[in-house]
Scaffold this active site. Structure first.
Site, mmCIF file in Angstrom:
data_model
loop_
_atom_site.group_PDB
_atom_site.id
_atom_site.type_symbol
_atom_site.label_atom_id
_atom_site.label_comp_id
_atom_site.label_asym_id
_atom_site.label_seq_id
_atom_site.Cartn_x
_atom_site.Cartn_y
_atom_site.Cartn_z
ATOM 1 N N ASP A 58 12.739 -11.827 -7.862
ATOM 2 C CA ASP A 58 12.771 -12.825 -6.791
ATOM 3 C C ASP A 58 13.940 -12.543 -5.852
ATOM 4 O O ASP A 58 14.743 -11.635 -6.102
ATOM 5 C CB ASP A 58 12.846 -14.250 -7.377
ATOM 6 C CG ASP A 58 13.861 -14.387 -8.517
ATOM 7 O OD1 ASP A 58 14.749 -13.512 -8.639
ATOM 8 O OD2 ASP A 58 13.771 -15.355 -9.275
ATOM 9 N N ASP A 94 14.855 -26.430 -15.559
ATOM 10 C CA ASP A 94 13.625 -27.155 -15.216
ATOM 11 C C ASP A 94 12.369 -26.414 -15.675
ATOM 12 O O ASP A 94 11.262 -26.788 -15.317
ATOM 13 C CB ASP A 94 13.562 -27.435 -13.708
ATOM 14 C CG ASP A 94 13.503 -26.163 -12.864
ATOM 15 O OD1 ASP A 94 13.491 -25.050 -13.445
ATOM 16 O OD2 ASP A 94 13.448 -26.279 -11.621
ATOM 17 N N HIS A 139 11.568 -23.222 -14.988
ATOM 18 C CA HIS A 139 11.019 -22.185 -14.101
ATOM 19 C C HIS A 139 11.192 -20.782 -14.686
ATOM 20 O O HIS A 139 12.074 -20.540 -15.501
ATOM 21 C CB HIS A 139 11.622 -22.278 -12.693
ATOM 22 C CG HIS A 139 13.049 -21.875 -12.553
ATOM 23 N ND1 HIS A 139 13.905 -22.467 -11.644
ATOM 24 C CD2 HIS A 139 13.807 -20.945 -13.175
ATOM 25 C CE1 HIS A 139 15.095 -21.903 -11.721
ATOM 26 N NE2 HIS A 139 15.069 -20.974 -12.646
ATOM 27 N N GLU A 143 8.944 -22.834 -9.512
ATOM 28 C CA GLU A 143 9.411 -24.157 -9.900
ATOM 29 C C GLU A 143 8.253 -24.973 -10.498
ATOM 30 O O GLU A 143 7.091 -24.563 -10.394
ATOM 31 C CB GLU A 143 9.989 -24.868 -8.664
ATOM 32 C CG GLU A 143 11.207 -24.165 -8.054
ATOM 33 C CD GLU A 143 12.494 -24.308 -8.893
ATOM 34 O OE1 GLU A 143 12.411 -24.402 -10.125
ATOM 35 O OE2 GLU A 143 13.586 -24.311 -8.288
#
Ligand code: PGA
Length: 261
Positions: free
Chosen positions: A67, A136, A138, A143
């Site tokens: 990413d 979270d 991810h 996400e």
């Protein structure tokens, strides 16, 4: 998926670096998908040590990014291109031609995303993809509620992820970009071997949900359950929420030495 519980992050780094070295011994020009953040640094240090000790020749290895932030100026020290060059490409002694990533400063970001997926496919696909996990849930920057079939695309970071990453930007959340390009979950699932490393108690809930919870877009890392060869390496703190921890320990202890992860 295979879950390996290790005493600490150094042991996780060593285990995964050995798996990468083993891959490079079998396939010297393997395409290694690398992750950024704090967690994988022990992997890169252990692999660089193996190269320095001549336990493995990484000179033909190829490296690709998972990413990238959108909109950071070229050469920004926290762009993931800069981080991967600094933490992986240079320590392994690779040249920049062996390294590819999405173009976070492209004028046409959507086209850059499509181009990156195409480039990964044309390179023969990723042999081993390293992953971290966000608090979270991810993977990459997919996400919660990312499509489990998603391709490389632009995403908006959650507030939680921007808070988590502010430490790389002088603790100032305002400096953390809102947008990123990330390999999609569908893209990630095409890698031949997925290896996720999680360390520290802050990751325990996300790890438990990803490994033992239902497959859910709310927990993007649960998509690893769909992959035929996914390895999750966790230290004791990150394993704290696993109901099946004893079973995972017994399974790994019973594994023949030659099998690797
Ligand atoms: P971290 O990031 O290794 O810095 O905790 C992991 C991630 O966000 O995937």
């Amino acid at each position: 998926m295979e879950v390996v519980i290790v005493p600490d992050s150094a042991a996780g780094g060593e285990l995964i670096a050995e798996a990468m070295a083993d891959l490079l011994r079998r396939k010297p020009d393997a395409l290694l998908g690398v992750a950024t953040g704090s967690t994988p640094l022990p992997i890169y240090q252990a692999l660089a040590a193996k190269v320095a000790n001549k336990e493995v020749d990484a000179s033909r290895a190829r490296v690709c990014q998972l990413d990238e932030y959108v909109g950071l100026p070229a050469g920004h020290p926290e762009s993931y291109r800069s981080v991967v060059l600094r933490e992986v490409v240079e320590p392994l002694g690779l040249d920049q031609d062996s390294f590819m990533g999405p173009d976070g400063s492209a004028e046409d970001v959507a086209a850059a995303c499509v181009a990156y997926d195409r480039a990964l496919a044309e390179a023969g696909g990723v042999d081993l993809q390293l992953l971290g996990i966000g608090t979270d849930g991810h993977i990459g920057f997919n996400e919660p509620c990312s499509s489990l079939a998603s391709r490389t695309r632009i995403k908006t970071l959650t507030q939680q992820t921007r808070v988590d990453n502010a430490r790389f930007f002088e603790g100032d959340i305002e400096q953390v970009p809102h947008h990123v390009i990330t390999q999609g979950i569908g893209t990630i699932l095409e890698a031949r071997h997925l290896v996720l490393l999680a360390t520290g108690e802050a990751k325990a809930d996300a790890v438990a949900l990803a490994v033992e919870g239902p497959l859910s877009a709310l927990v993007p890392a649960s998509a690893l359950q769909l992959h035929p060869h996914a390895t999750v390496v966790v230290d004791e703190a990150a394993a704290a929420g696993l109901k099946l921890a004893d079973y995972f320990r017994a399974t790994y202890a019973a594994k023949p030495d030659w099998q690797g992860i």
